[in-house]
Motif scaffolding. Structure first.
Motif, short mmCIF file in Angstrom:
data_model
loop_
_atom_site.label_atom_id
_atom_site.label_comp_id
_atom_site.label_asym_id
_atom_site.label_seq_id
_atom_site.Cartn_x
_atom_site.Cartn_y
_atom_site.Cartn_z
N UNK A 57 41.04 4.90 67.27
CA UNK A 57 41.14 3.27 67.01
C UNK A 57 42.45 2.98 66.92
N UNK A 58 42.62 1.65 67.17
CA UNK A 58 44.01 1.09 67.26
C UNK A 58 44.42 0.13 66.14
N UNK A 59 45.49 -0.51 65.98
CA UNK A 59 45.56 -1.43 65.32
C UNK A 59 46.26 -2.62 66.18
N UNK A 60 45.68 -3.98 65.85
CA UNK A 60 45.97 -5.09 66.78
C UNK A 60 46.24 -6.39 65.79
N UNK A 61 46.90 -7.38 66.17
CA UNK A 61 47.17 -8.51 65.49
C UNK A 61 47.55 -8.14 63.90
#
Length: 297
Positions: A271-275
């Motif tokens: 998973x990634x972190x965005x915004x």
């Protein structure tokens, strides 16, 4: 026809996510921290394993369980199965094909769709058994009305009338380890976002909807339509091949982003972190859309 008001705007009911195998979908969704309901069998060859959320919405992973019955249903004009087949033939067996909107009168919706030149075919009435987490069963009955623009072949919308709601307890099915409590946004991609406004406004029964900023505000969620560049900029995800309208992502509300992130890490889910600290999980087998987890207090 009678004028509509904001109170008549249809809320989000559920999302249809085609998959090749319910076993694969069940395993993937469980690894993402969801409780998955027992398999439901449709009378026209498809089957599902739903994820129910506390806000009343749900995900419907959909597989073809009986090919012969599905082909018969298509030949008899079953729009739900026919559109599923068109989607699979164009995009494969994994994806995100439809948004279902809750209605109290599918016949009235069908009439609106026909008048607007946006009907995808005849209404569909059916019933199926529903089983809760402890094995209690009841009958769920539905009536569907379908909307689609001839240029938007990658996705469709339909109104879903729950003619008979099963008298079962869904509490255990809504207690997700990832903390998900509801769907706050459904995200679509379009090379011509403004041209989708009429289809969506008719489908959701809100002729005054402007789609300002690409966002259509339903009573319980937002339906957003982004151009490819904006979609990638917001979520850090590839927009995919050119399309008039393709459903791409689901944003879930969670109680604690930290708990969700720890669960995903423990289950080896990349998973990634965005915004604004959204947790983004890219699509995978059994998970036909990008899943985005957002902490909402």
């Amino acid at each position: 026809m009678n004028p509509t008001t904001a109170a008549d705007t249809h809320p989000l009911d559920h999302l249809v996510l085609p998959t090749q195998s319910l076993d694969v979908a069940r395993a993937r969704l469980a690894a993402l921290g969801f409780v998955v309901a027992p398999t439901g069998i449709h009378p026209f060859g498809t089957e599902n394993c739903c994820v129910f959320l506390a806000d009343g919405t749900f995900l419907e992973p959909l597989a073809v369980g009986d090919e012969q019955a599905a082909m018969k249903a298509i030949a008899e004009g079953n729009v739900f199965v026919a559109r599923d087949r068109v989607y699979r033939d164009s995009h494969g067996d994994e994806g995100f094909s439809a948004v279902a909107l809750a209605t109290g009168n599918a016949d009235a919706d069908h009439a609106r769709y026909v008048e607007a030149g946006l009907s995808a075919g005849d209404t569909l009435s059916f019933s199926r058994a529903f089983t809760d987490a402890v094995g209690k069963s009841d009958i769920a009955s539905f009536k569907l009305a379908f909307a689609s623009d001839s240029n938007a072949t990658d996705a469709f919308l339909f109104a879903c009338e729950r003619v008979n709601a099963p008298k079962v307890d869904r509490t255990a099915l809504q207690a997700h380890a990832n903390g998900a409590t509801g769907i706050v946004e459904v995200v679509a991609v379009s090379g011509r976002p403004a041209e989708q406004h009429r289809l969506i406004s008719v489908a959701v029964n809100d002729p005054t909807a402007s789609g300002q900023g690409g966002a259509f505000h339903l009573p319980n969620a937002i339906l957003s339509v982004f151009d490819p560049a904006s979609f990638t900029a917001r979520f850090g995800l590839p927009a995919g091949a050119p399309t008039d309208l393709r459903l791409a992502a689901v944003v879930f509300s969670v109680r604690s982003a930290d708990i969700t992130a720890r669960l995903l890490a423990a289950n080896s889910i990349k998973h990634d972190i965005a915004g604004n600290n959204d947790i983004v999980v890219q699509p995978a087998s059994g998970q036909g859309a990008a899943f985005i987890f957002r902490e909402i207090q």
